[in-house]
Design an enzyme around this catalytic site. Structure first.
Site, short mmCIF file in Angstrom:
data_model
loop_
_atom_site.label_atom_id
_atom_site.label_comp_id
_atom_site.label_asym_id
_atom_site.label_seq_id
_atom_site.Cartn_x
_atom_site.Cartn_y
_atom_site.Cartn_z
N ASP A 1 -44.64 -22.39 12.52
CA ASP A 1 -43.65 -23.46 12.41
C ASP A 1 -42.65 -23.50 13.56
O ASP A 1 -42.03 -24.54 13.80
CB ASP A 1 -42.85 -23.30 11.11
CG ASP A 1 -43.71 -23.46 9.87
OD1 ASP A 1 -44.88 -23.89 10.02
OD2 ASP A 1 -43.23 -23.17 8.77
N LYS B 1 -46.70 -28.77 10.12
CA LYS B 1 -46.36 -27.35 10.03
C LYS B 1 -46.78 -26.77 8.69
O LYS B 1 -46.11 -27.00 7.68
CB LYS B 1 -44.86 -27.17 10.27
CG LYS B 1 -44.43 -27.57 11.68
CD LYS B 1 -42.97 -27.35 11.92
CE LYS B 1 -42.53 -27.85 13.29
NZ LYS B 1 -43.20 -27.22 14.44
N THR B 2 -47.89 -26.04 8.69
CA THR B 2 -48.40 -25.43 7.45
C THR B 2 -48.99 -24.05 7.75
O THR B 2 -49.26 -23.71 8.91
CB THR B 2 -49.54 -26.29 6.84
OG1 THR B 2 -50.63 -26.32 7.78
CG2 THR B 2 -49.10 -27.70 6.51
N ALA B 3 -49.23 -23.30 6.66
CA ALA B 3 -49.91 -22.01 6.82
C ALA B 3 -51.34 -22.25 7.30
O ALA B 3 -51.90 -21.45 8.06
CB ALA B 3 -49.92 -21.27 5.48
N ALA B 4 -51.92 -23.38 6.87
CA ALA B 4 -53.28 -23.72 7.29
C ALA B 4 -53.33 -23.92 8.80
O ALA B 4 -54.30 -23.50 9.46
CB ALA B 4 -53.75 -24.98 6.57
N GLY C 1 -47.77 -16.51 10.28
CA GLY C 1 -48.39 -16.46 11.61
C GLY C 1 -48.22 -15.10 12.26
O GLY C 1 -49.16 -14.55 12.85
N CYS D 1 -53.24 -30.01 3.98
CA CYS D 1 -52.20 -30.08 2.96
C CYS D 1 -52.85 -30.39 1.62
O CYS D 1 -53.31 -31.52 1.40
CB CYS D 1 -51.21 -31.19 3.35
SG CYS D 1 -49.84 -31.27 2.21
N GLN E 1 -45.54 -18.83 0.58
CA GLN E 1 -44.71 -19.99 0.25
C GLN E 1 -45.47 -21.16 -0.38
O GLN E 1 -44.89 -21.90 -1.18
CB GLN E 1 -43.96 -20.46 1.50
CG GLN E 1 -43.05 -19.40 2.10
CD GLN E 1 -42.53 -19.78 3.48
OE1 GLN E 1 -42.01 -20.86 3.70
NE2 GLN E 1 -42.67 -18.87 4.44
N CYS F 1 -44.83 -27.98 5.47
CA CYS F 1 -45.61 -28.64 4.42
C CYS F 1 -44.99 -29.98 4.01
O CYS F 1 -44.35 -30.09 2.96
CB CYS F 1 -45.80 -27.76 3.20
SG CYS F 1 -47.11 -28.46 2.15
#
Ligand code: FAD
Length: 456
Positions: free
Chosen positions: A339, A347-350, A54, A382, A83, A203
């Site tokens: 996150d 909580k994800t990169a997406a 982020g 996910c 990650q 994730c």
């Protein structure tokens, strides 16, 4: 999981107006360095704490708009990890050296990188003090410090992870991820046990992805009849979104995986190959499980340095932001992405990708002295890898309603989704997201919905 339902836009705007007084009245565009008695003082327009997913995306967007040296990134690490690749490394599908780049190459050139840790936040004085003895004064602050992995909270776990040949492993840390495939290769019989802790994690699909990949691995090797796969989760269900949970329950049954819900790992006795679980439905009741392989997802929390600043955080230690604008609920010149934010998304990169244009536009609005109005809908995604060639692509929002991008039923296992996860997403991450150009798939979803495909 603590879940707040989204309120209305007007509620949110009222809140914003009520909290707007904290914005600085004059916005400095300087970057100075002066010495005080003990600490070096620096100033900047925007300080981004954390140069991970982020933070890096925000620094790229903002430095490109604001120009050179207006944005400072405080980040202590040399390496930036992608990650989401760790799960594939655990299954032997990728190597650790494919998952990282040098931080210096990933952070935007127009931002100034201070290679130090944030040690203390002082939001009343708009400063952050650093591990290298600096005090950095900001006009606007973006907190993007991610999650802290608390392996040490489980007695016996660190010792087990650090004992060669113990068959205890974890995809969650670059320090331990390489052990996962070694554990798989060594396991020929007995119980392969997988865990999910009793706290918010990054994730939330990854603990079960590695169980499905392991199942496929043991089948390929002809060992599955001798290896029991046991998935012990602290959650009451396999997955929070019903649409995908139904598909996953069928998969678990078909693959003969044992699912135990509300089971939380509390101790590892690695000398005896025993994992101890607490039954969360009957607190105080413990079960011992013998393992020949144990995959642990560690407890996680917001980093201590964030959680310790009580003015900035909720009681659970996450940065206290409005879940729609991602602006701090009390300090209007503070935002959070990813996150470490309190927004109740998965909580994800997406999720960080979908948050990034919202934080960008809202920070820009705040810089111009306006109330932020851009809204994040809680989008997260996910890709639940279910083996060496299949994946279910879960996408959903704050209401846990599926928001699928593709004109397909994404709850089905597909090779196309696996290929995208394994080969395309890393490219998209490094080339687009890290340069501030990826805002999540909302535009693509709109395009497909205009074409009105029938889902199959
Ligand atoms: P991070 O990317 O973790 O970055 C935090 C940064 O803050 C780090 O660089 C850290 O060094 C820095 N930092 C910490 N403390 C300080 C401090 N005191 N001062 C300064 N800097 C500090 N997401 C998906 O979208 N899809 C997936 O398939 C997926 N799979 C995953 C599988 C695994 C095994 C893991 C571990 C994660 C997965 N994720 C996935 C989650 C995703 O990687 C994270 O949600 C995402 O990286 C969060 O971004 P962030 O910026 O909040 O935190």
């Amino acid at each position: 999981m603590n879940r707040r339902l989204p309120g209305t836009i007007s509620q949110c705007q009222r809140l914003l107006l009520a909290t707007h007084n904290h914005a600085p009245t004059a916005f400095s565009s300087r970057f100075l360095s002066t010495s005080s008695v003990n600490r070096e003082r620096q100033e900047c327009q925007v300080l981004v704490v954390g140069g991970g997913t982020g933070g890096c995306a925000m620094a790229a967007k903002l430095s490109s708009r604001l120009g050179s040296d207006k944005v400072v990134v405080l980040e202590p690490e040399d390496k930036h990890y992608y990650q989401p690749m760790f799960t594939l490394i655990g299954g032997g599908m990728k190597r650790l050296d494919q998952s990282h780049r040098q931080m210096a190459d990933v952070l935007p050139k127009k931002a100034k990188w201070v290679k130090e840790k944030a040690l203390e936040f002082d939001p009343d004085n708009n400063t952050v003090s650093t591990s290298g003895g600096k005090t950095i004064k900001y006009d606007f602050l973006i907190i993007a410090t991610g999650l802290q992995l608390n392996y040490e909270k489980i007695p016996g776990l660190v010792e087990a992870l650090e004992t060669p040949g113990s068959n205890v492993c974890s995809i969650y840390s670059p320090k331990y991820v390489d052990q996962v495939y070694e554990c798989l290769r060594r396991t020929t019989k007995g119980n392969a046990v997988f865990t999910f802790p009793n706290c918010p994690i990054k994730c939330a699909g990854a603990p079960q992805k590695i169980a499905y990949i392991s199942d496929h691995y043991f089948r390929k090797m002809g060992r599955r009849d001798n290896v029991n796969i046991i998935y012990n989760t602290s959650l009451p269900v396999i997955f929070g979104v019903k649409h995908y949970a139904e598909a996953l329950m069928k998969l678990i049954k078909r693959r003969n995986i044992t699912l135990n819900v509300q089971r939380n790992l509390v101790e590892v006795r690695h000398g005896d190959n025993i994992a101890v679980f607490e039954d969360l439905a009957n607190p105080g009741v413990h079960y011992e499980e013998t393992y020949s392989m144990l995959h642990v997802t560690p407890p996680m929390s917001a980093p201590d340095v964030v959680a310790n600043c009580k003015k900035l955080v909720t009681p659970t230690g996450f940065v206290d932001v409005d879940q729609m604008t991602l602006q701090h609920n009390k300090y209007s010149n503070v935002f959070s992405i990813g996150d470490s934010a309190s927004s109740p998304n998965s909580k994800t990169a997406a999720a960080a990708a979908a948050q990034s244009p919202v934080v960008f536009r809202n920070v820009m609005a705040a810089i111009e002295g306006k109330a932020p109005t851009d809204i994040y809908d809680g989008y997260s995604s996910c890709p639940i890898v279910t083996g060496y060639s299949s994946c279910i692509l879960a996408e959903f929002d704050y209401n846990l309603t599926p928001v699928e991008t593709f004109p397909l039923d994404q709850s089905k296992e597909r090779y196309s989704m696996f290929f995208m996860k394994k080969e395309l997403m890393p490219l998209l991450y490094w080339k687009l997201m890290m340069n501030g150009y990826w805002n999540g798939p909302a535009l693509m979803r709109k395009m497909f919905s205009v074409l009105k495909f029938n889902k199959k």
